[in-house]
Design an enzyme around this catalytic site. Structure first.
Site, PDB file in Angstrom:
ATOM      1  N   LYS A  55      34.374  28.548  -4.864  1.00  0.00           N
ATOM      2  CA  LYS A  55      33.707  27.684  -5.845  1.00  0.00           C
ATOM      3  C   LYS A  55      34.225  27.862  -7.274  1.00  0.00           C
ATOM      4  CE  LYS A  55      29.706  25.829  -3.683  1.00  0.00           C
ATOM      5  NZ  LYS A  55      29.428  26.714  -2.523  1.00  0.00           N
ATOM      6  N   THR A  57      23.764  23.350 -14.342  1.00  0.00           N
ATOM      7  CA  THR A  57      23.991  23.077 -12.935  1.00  0.00           C
ATOM      8  C   THR A  57      22.864  23.646 -12.092  1.00  0.00           C
ATOM      9  OG1 THR A  57      25.636  23.057 -11.179  1.00  0.00           O
ATOM     10  CG2 THR A  57      25.330  25.131 -12.349  1.00  0.00           C
ATOM     11  N   SER A  93      22.481  27.277  -5.039  1.00  0.00           N
ATOM     12  CA  SER A  93      21.859  28.353  -4.285  1.00  0.00           C
ATOM     13  C   SER A  93      22.656  29.639  -4.435  1.00  0.00           C
ATOM     14  CB  SER A  93      21.742  27.969  -2.808  1.00  0.00           C
ATOM     15  OG  SER A  93      23.030  27.706  -2.301  1.00  0.00           O
ATOM     16  N   ASN A 101      26.684  30.615  -5.138  1.00  0.00           N
ATOM     17  CA  ASN A 101      28.083  30.777  -5.535  1.00  0.00           C
ATOM     18  C   ASN A 101      28.542  29.787  -6.602  1.00  0.00           C
ATOM     19  OD1 ASN A 101      28.662  33.044  -4.020  1.00  0.00           O
ATOM     20  ND2 ASN A 101      29.204  31.857  -2.198  1.00  0.00           N
ATOM     21  N   GLY A 127      28.852  22.470   3.500  1.00  0.00           N
ATOM     22  CA  GLY A 127      27.503  22.357   2.951  1.00  0.00           C
ATOM     23  C   GLY A 127      27.346  20.912   2.490  1.00  0.00           C
ATOM     24  N   LEU A 162      34.179  21.355  -0.481  1.00  0.00           N
ATOM     25  CA  LEU A 162      35.312  22.092   0.088  1.00  0.00           C
ATOM     26  C   LEU A 162      35.973  21.281   1.198  1.00  0.00           C
ATOM     27  CD1 LEU A 162      36.960  24.733   0.138  1.00  0.00           C
ATOM     28  CD2 LEU A 162      35.344  25.599   1.833  1.00  0.00           C
ATOM     29  N   GLU A 198      29.135  23.271  10.145  1.00  0.00           N
ATOM     30  CA  GLU A 198      27.882  23.506   9.416  1.00  0.00           C
ATOM     31  C   GLU A 198      26.879  24.237  10.300  1.00  0.00           C
ATOM     32  OE1 GLU A 198      26.330  19.679   8.219  1.00  0.00           O
ATOM     33  OE2 GLU A 198      26.335  18.917  10.260  1.00  0.00           O
ATOM     34  N   GLY A 232      21.077  22.822  10.237  1.00  0.00           N
ATOM     35  CA  GLY A 232      21.240  21.839   9.160  1.00  0.00           C
ATOM     36  C   GLY A 232      22.420  20.941   9.441  1.00  0.00           C
ATOM     37  N   LYS A 265      38.308  44.511   8.663  1.00  0.00           N
ATOM     38  CA  LYS A 265      37.867  45.378   7.555  1.00  0.00           C
ATOM     39  C   LYS A 265      37.528  44.544   6.327  1.00  0.00           C
ATOM     40  CE  LYS A 265      39.620  47.919  10.673  1.00  0.00           C
ATOM     41  NZ  LYS A 265      38.694  48.228  11.787  1.00  0.00           N
ATOM     42  N   ASN A 270      30.126  36.833  -0.810  1.00  0.00           N
ATOM     43  CA  ASN A 270      29.005  37.361  -1.595  1.00  0.00           C
ATOM     44  C   ASN A 270      27.753  37.477  -0.738  1.00  0.00           C
ATOM     45  OD1 ASN A 270      30.487  37.552  -3.973  1.00  0.00           O
ATOM     46  ND2 ASN A 270      30.161  35.391  -4.420  1.00  0.00           N
TER      47      ASN A 270
HETATM   48  C1  LIG Z   1      29.130  26.328  -1.362  1.00  0.00           C
HETATM   49  C2  LIG Z   1      29.663  27.071  -0.232  1.00  0.00           C
HETATM   50  C3  LIG Z   1      30.005  26.412   0.951  1.00  0.00           C
HETATM   51  C4  LIG Z   1      29.804  24.936   1.149  1.00  0.00           C
HETATM   52  O1  LIG Z   1      30.622  24.195   0.246  1.00  0.00           O
HETATM   53  P1  LIG Z   1      30.368  22.640  -0.002  1.00  0.00           P
HETATM   54  O2  LIG Z   1      31.422  22.249  -0.950  1.00  0.00           O
HETATM   55  O3  LIG Z   1      28.984  22.481  -0.549  1.00  0.00           O
HETATM   56  O4  LIG Z   1      30.462  21.979   1.313  1.00  0.00           O
HETATM   57  C5  LIG Z   1      30.555  27.161   1.970  1.00  0.00           C
HETATM   58  N1  LIG Z   1      30.728  28.495   1.865  1.00  0.00           N
HETATM   59  C6  LIG Z   1      30.405  29.165   0.734  1.00  0.00           C
HETATM   60  C7  LIG Z   1      30.634  30.633   0.697  1.00  0.00           C
HETATM   61  C8  LIG Z   1      29.860  28.482  -0.358  1.00  0.00           C
HETATM   62  O5  LIG Z   1      29.540  29.146  -1.458  1.00  0.00           O
END
Ligand SMILES: *Cc1c(COP(=O)(O)O)cnc(C)c1O
Length: 321
Positions: free
Chosen positions: A55, A77, A80, A82, A181, A185, A206, A210, A275, A309
């Site tokens: 991100k 912004t 949740s 990252n 999500g 990405l 996904e 969800g 690892k 994370n």
């Molecule tokens: C935000 C996030 C996603 C999902 O990314 P989108 O662009 O919302 O689809 C997947 N993995 C991690 C670790 C993220 O922080």
């Protein structure tokens, strides 16, 4: 905000802005992973990106595109986790003030890290309030520019740079699996795949609980769902975006789902065999391959590990389970 869809040219421009700022993360291989999948698997390790997830790429790119007037008023912004850290770090690096709207139940490690990067955190209840409404109110009060986590052309273009690096490093792939999500990405990765390895089939992955993306792709329109419950806390989005959906519809072959148990098994695989600490959401794409949700025998397979994370206590409990 522009509603024009980003293109691969925008991904290329983003990669130039990120040069020397974002890490060029390693592409990792594992003989054991290859044996399990019966394929050649290339893991793009964005858990080693700055602030621990891909991100940073989209957040930095979006802030780099602001005008001097917009920079002076700051950014706001909702996230949740990252994306919050990404915006906090990218803002600090570019001298911009960042306000982050975060759910009350966000993982402690993610909230602490966001504040550590200099972001101001404002909380809301994800089960009773709409984060987008809270963000818009703050934006109206301060004049700050809203940078959403996925439905923004500059964010999508920035996220696409990870897959661009992967293809540049390993060449053509038969499949690319990407954590999903809201689709920033996946959308960006699909732009890079279409340009750099046109025959590569791109799959989004996904959480089973969800599966709004899967439903949406099959229905041909964005299907919203109630906030899902899954250990994949970075993929608890309720709908794809107005920009991400058309890209996914055009360029993504299908969307797969994996269970929380499959995510835990994948987290253990990464810890034990490679690892490496990967957060539950970061395991989505790898789980589809290593848990054999989709057959890939004999193929050259790209997998994006999206982030690392995870609250250490929660991580310990996952490993022991
Ligand atoms: C935000 C996030 C996603 C999902 O990314 P989108 O662009 O919302 O689809 C997947 N993995 C991690 C670790 C993220 O922080």
């Amino acid at each position: 905000m522009s509603t024009a869809l980003p293109t691969f040219d925008d991904v290329v421009a983003a990669s130039e802005r990120l040069q020397g700022v974002a890490h060029r993360t390693p592409v990792l291989t594992s003989t054991t992973a290859d044996a399990i999948a019966g394929a050649q698997v290339f893991f793009k390790a964005e858990n080693y990106q700055r602030m621990g997830a891909f991100k940073f790429r989209g957040g930095y790119n979006a802030i780099a595109r602001l005008t001097p007037e917009q920079r002076a008023r700051g950014v706001v912004t909702f996230s949740s986790g990252n994306h919050a850290q990404a915006i906090a770090l990218a803002s600090r690096l570019q001298g911009v003030k960042a306000t982050i709207i975060m759910p009350l139940d966000a993982p402690a490690a993610k909230r602490a890290a966001t504040e550590g990067y200099g972001g101001t955190v404002v909380t809301y209840d994800r089960y009773t309030e709409d984060r987008e409404t809270v963000a818009k109110r703050l934006q109206a009060e301060t004049g700050a520019t809203l940078i959403p986590p996925y439905d923004h052309a500059d964010v999508i273009a920035g996220q696409g740079t990870a897959a661009k690096e992967l293809f540049e490093e390993v060449g053509d792939l038969d499949y690319l699996f990407v954590c999903l999500g809201g689709g920033g990405l996946l959308g960006g990765s699909a732009l890079s795949a279409a340009a750099l390895s046109p025959s590569c089939q791109v799959y989004g992955v996904e959480p089973e609980a969800g599966n709004d993306g899967q439903q949406s792709l099959r229905a041909g329109r964005i299907i919203p769902i109630p906030t899902p419950k899954s250990i994949a806390d970075g993929a608890l989005t309720t709908h794809l975006g107005e920009l991400t959906f058309p890209i996914i519809q055009d360029k993504v072959k299908d969307i797969l789902t994996v269970s929380d148990a499959q995510l835990v098994a994948t987290m253990k695989f990464f810890a034990e065999r490679m690892k490496m600490v990967v957060e539950p959401t970061g395991c989505l794409a790898a789980a589809a391959v290593l848990q054999k949700v989709h057959p890939v025998a004999g193929a050259r397979v790209g997998v994006i590990i999206s982030g690392g994370n995870v609250d250490l206590k929660a991580y310990g409990a996952f490993l022991e389970s």
